[in-house]
Design an enzyme around this catalytic site. Structure first.
Site, short mmCIF file in Angstrom:
data_model
loop_
_atom_site.label_atom_id
_atom_site.label_comp_id
_atom_site.label_asym_id
_atom_site.label_seq_id
_atom_site.Cartn_x
_atom_site.Cartn_y
_atom_site.Cartn_z
N CYS A 18 0.84 -1.08 0.11
CA CYS A 18 -0.23 -0.01 0.12
C CYS A 18 0.91 1.30 -0.02
O CYS A 18 0.62 2.05 -0.63
CB CYS A 18 -1.01 0.03 1.19
SG CYS A 18 -2.20 -1.22 1.23
N ASP A 523 37.58 16.51 17.36
CA ASP A 523 38.17 17.86 17.53
C ASP A 523 38.51 18.17 19.10
O ASP A 523 37.75 17.63 19.85
CB ASP A 523 37.16 19.05 17.17
CG ASP A 523 37.67 20.36 17.03
OD1 ASP A 523 39.01 20.70 16.75
OD2 ASP A 523 36.87 21.40 17.68
#
Length: 846
Positions: A18, A523
């Site tokens: 569907c 970082d």
């Protein structure tokens, strides 16, 4: 005109096919660029050109395909209208709002009836549109907010399925019992005739009238009991099959409708032959088979709908966090208003125990705020004047007065909900396999059922009835729904669980990619470290104490605005030192400060600055170099021309960074630190965090290249940064992870956003990804192996249709329930919570 994106809440879908039908229907429309339908969330995300196609036209196409779009209606009492021209002005103003489907303004009643898509527009948006047009809307404070039409539609579907199950059970249970009892009597009677005809056996062993009733009467009773089940419960499957056929497609409804109708229609033919007195085509009717198939599968649909509702509980919980009312301070008066009426710049009062209504900043008071529901951090966060506040968090203690800085769809909570919905609505790459199989699954099953019937008729020589029952078993046992639900339900629960833990995945692809990572690049500033300087060492010399050195230095630095000076002041305040106001203060930019404290001349600055002021530091040069080797910035302190001590200042490791790095390494991941610092400083920080590999002297513009080098050899790399200066590197990485601080969340460049600044969230995100993908693999394995094993079993005649229906109903429920197990995986996702922050200050003996 630029393209627009809209979410359509689809109703009426029963299986993955569907969803594919709706997707194709929308995708073929002119002006639609992309259309993606998620069966689990029952939403269609459509990107379209509004100049070529309207939302109404898209809804019409969905309706033509046999499905629906949930809509809501809202009434607004309008003031200030005087003529028909006013009516048209109001209608135009409201109609321009995104998600509004229709507007009808009545001048006589002075009301506007607005039809809209739930979740796409708020009442306050419509009110502001009316007000901008020059009219007003009556204040409905205290009136209950309109129900969410989409949630209401979903609940109505669950209630409908529950009623159908009750109806089916009421008719099927007596039908099944009576049918089995009749079969036992007939079997006993046939056995007594040594294989003779069952009717003759019954006439010989029981009263002829009773025998006639068992043979000719009860089948009609069975038909009367089965008819309501077939036409009430079976109607939804027949309608669904017709819809699919109209769209030149097939779906689960096709299989159920064919299977149940075959048994029911065949039994009707037997009844008709008995009624007209001709020779029955069979001694048995199969009304109970049709009824049991429909009742069991409808029960499965009910359980599946309820379980699917639970998969989105996390997002519902997030939506439920937003308070409905807020207290504004206007001219000294407290005024309670609806949350939608708060605008940026309003002054808002938050009492102890209340939820903070919108994002803002504290302008008066101090308190601690529980942000765990958004960031996953268990400890309350202290808030003072100037602190940022996140809407929907809880004020624990003090009275706070805040200025609203973000309201409505701009708040952090609204962004989180939008991001989670976006992730839940996206398709993971692994889902493509299931989608491809689902696309051809039902036609293949129809072919297999046909071959089963022909095989048993021609080769098995079992007759029409038995061959038909074997074919029905094949139709009913096949389950395309389990394939369609395997991935999206796990994605929904996984992303929802992530939101609970303060982990936001941008889409399901990033959730899938995270479990394949091999390298995690971190970082340094703001990720591993706090991103702000802190005092790490106090080294007293020449007979001074550490407390005295810190107190005198901080007393001078309190007049300075330099970040290093403020770090010294904070350290002294945390140590409980009593600071003095400096006199004759002087600051020399980039070098140092001086002033009088309690009549003593105090100098604070670099060793070079003190040497220029005739203070001898040569005897302590080795200690200064030792501190610098540990990535410390050294502030020398002199009192009355004599060196009093050295203060080491550094960007300290965040609490939890060391544990996060260790946990990542235990998972077999290589951890790399990327920083612009020189090699000596970078190695010192890396050693403290437990990181072996360092990429130093990397400028911000070079970080993306550094990630590219780490990806050599097809290695999958994650980049973890603050999401602001690291955007190119985050985009280059296979998975970009932005560490936020509640409201400062960078969602654009990153694939994953951590709401808290805790690096341990990276480990949780990867573990959550692994747990979610493991669940998806389990679901797909079950869905495939179920069909691979049981369809051949049914073809061999080893499975009766009623048992096949039960197994099919269980299959979808199993997949959804297995996905729900992710909600209880918090313990598996946790990281050891040990403080890794160094004491501030830590004293180094002289």
């Amino acid at each position: 005109m630029a393209t627009q994106q809209i979410d359509l809440p689809i109703t009426g879908m029963t299986c993955a096919n569907c969803a594919r039908t709706v997707e194709r229907t929308l995708g073929k429309a002119g002006g639609v660029q992309t259309a993606a339908v998620n069966y689990a969330t029952e939403r269609a995300t459509v990107t379209f050109d509004p100049e070529q196609i309207s939302v109404d036209q898209m809804i019409a196409r969905v309706d033509q395909a046999g499905y629906g779009v949930a809509q809501a209606t809202l009434e607004l009492p309008i003031t200030g209208m005087t003529c028909a021209s006013c009516v048209r002005t109001v209608e135009r103003a409201v109609q321009k709002q995104p998600g509004v489907l229709g507007v009808n303004v009545n001048l006589a009643t002075e009301k506007a009836s607005v039809t809209y898509l739930p979740g796409s527009v708020r009442r306050s948006d419509l009110v502001r549109a009316v007000e901008r047009a020059g009219y007003g809307v009556l204040d409905l404070s205290g009136v209950e907010a309109p129900e969410d039409a989409e949630r209401k539609a979903r609940q109505a579907e669950i209630d409908r399925q529950r009623r159908l199950v009750l109806i089916g059970t009421a008719f099927t249970l007596p039908l099944f019992i009576l049918s089995m009892a009749r079969d036992l009597v007939m079997a006993s009677a046939a056995g007594s005739m040594s294989g003779g005809h069952a009717m003759a056996g019954m006439e010989a062993t029981v009263n002829p009238a009773v025998g006639w009733l068992l043979w000719n009467g009860w089948p009609f009773v069975f038909g009367l009991l089965a008819a309501p089940v077939q036409f009430i419960l079976g109607r939804q499957y027949i309608v669904g099959a017709v819809k699919a056929a109209r769209n030149r497609s097939t779906n689960m409804d096709t299989l159920i409708a064919l299977g149940s109708l075959a048994a029911f229609v065949y039994s009707i033919v037997v009844l008709v032959s008995m009624a007209v007195g001709s020779t029955p085509v069979s001694e048995h009717v199969y009304f109970e088979t049709a009824a049991v198939i429909l009742t069991l599968i409808t029960l499965g649909k009910l359980l599946e709908a309820r379980a699917k509702g639970r998969t989105s509980e996390a997002i519902k919980a997030l939506m439920g966090l937003a308070p409905r009312m807020a207290t504004l301070l206007r001219e000294g008066q407290e005024i309670e208003v609806q949350i939608d009426d708060v605008v940026e710049g309003d002054t808002v009062l938050v009492r102890p125990g209340e939820r903070i209504p919108v994002d803002g900043v504290v302008i008066e008071g101090r308190s601690s705020v529980d942000e765990s529901m958004l960031t996953g951090e268990s400890l309350p966060v202290n808030k003072t004047v100037g602190s940022k506040l996140i809407g929907a968090t809880v004020n624990k203690q003090g009275r706070l007065v805040m200025e609203a800085t973000a309201v409505g769809s701009h708040t952090a909570l609204a962004q989180i909900i939008r991001l989670v919905e976006q992730a839940q609505g996206s398709k993971a790459p692994i889902q493509r396999v299931a989608d491809q199989v689902s696309g051809v699954f039902v036609p293949i099953v129809l072919v297999l059922a046909t071959l089963t019937f022909i095989g048993w008729m021609v080769i098995g020589q079992v007759g029409f009835t038995a061959a038909m029952m074997h074919a029905v078993a094949v139709l009913v046992i096949a389950c395309p729904c389990a394939l369609g639900l395997a991935t999206p339900t796990a994605i929904m629960v996984g992303t929802g669980k992530g939101a609970e833990l303060g982990i936001l995945f941008k889409n399901s692809e990033s959730l899938e990619q995270a479990q394949r990572l091999q390298v995690v690049a971190l970082d340094k500033t703001g990720t591993i470290t706090r991103g702000e300087p802190s005092v790490t060492d106090v080294v007293p010399v020449n007979g001074f104490s550490s407390g005295e050195v810190l107190r005198l230095a901080a007393s001078v630095e309190r007049a300075s605005e330099h970040p290093l000076g403020q770090a010294v002041v904070r350290a002294a305040q945390q140590a409980g030192e009593s600071l003095r106001q400096p006199e004759d203060f002087n600051a020399e930019s980039g070098r140092g400060v001086s002033g009088l404290v309690d009549g003593r001349r105090v100098l604070v600055g670099s060793a070079r600055y003190l040497s220029e002021q005739q203070v001898d530091t040569t005897d302590f040069a080795a200690r200064i170099e030792a501190l610098q080797a540990q990535a410390r910035t050294v502030a020398a302190v002199a009192v009355d021309g004599k060196l009093a001590g050295l203060i080491g200042i550094a960007d300290t490791i965040k609490e939890g960074s060391r544990e996060a790095v260790a946990a990542l390494q235990e998972m077999g991941l290589e951890v790399v630190m990327i920083t612009g610092d020189n090699a000596i400083t970078a190695q010192a920080i890396a050693a403290e965090a437990g990181i072996q590999r360092v990429l130093s002297d990397v400028l911000p513009g070079q970080k993306a290249d550094a990630i590219l080098k780490l990806q050599v050899g097809a290695r999958r790399v994650a980049m973890v940064g603050d999401g602001i200066n690291d955007a190119p590197a985050l985009a280059q990485a296979d998975v970009g992870v932005a560490i936020g601080t509640g409201t400062d969340i960078a969602m654009e460049a990153s694939d994953v956003t951590l709401m808290s600044g805790d690096l341990r969230g990276v480990t949780r995100a990867i573990r959550l990804s692994k747990a979610t993908m493991r669940t998806i693999y389990q679901n797909l394995f079950w869905a495939f192996i179920y069909n691979i094993i049981l369809i051949p079993v049914a073809m061999l005649g080893l499975l009766v249709p009623m048992l096949a229906a039960g197994a099919m109903a269980f299959s979808s429920v199993f997949v959804v329930t297995n996905s729900l197990r992710l909600r209880g995986s918090k313990a598996k996702l946790s990281v050891p919570d040990e403080s890794s922050a160094k004491p501030v200050p830590s004293n180094v003996p002289a």
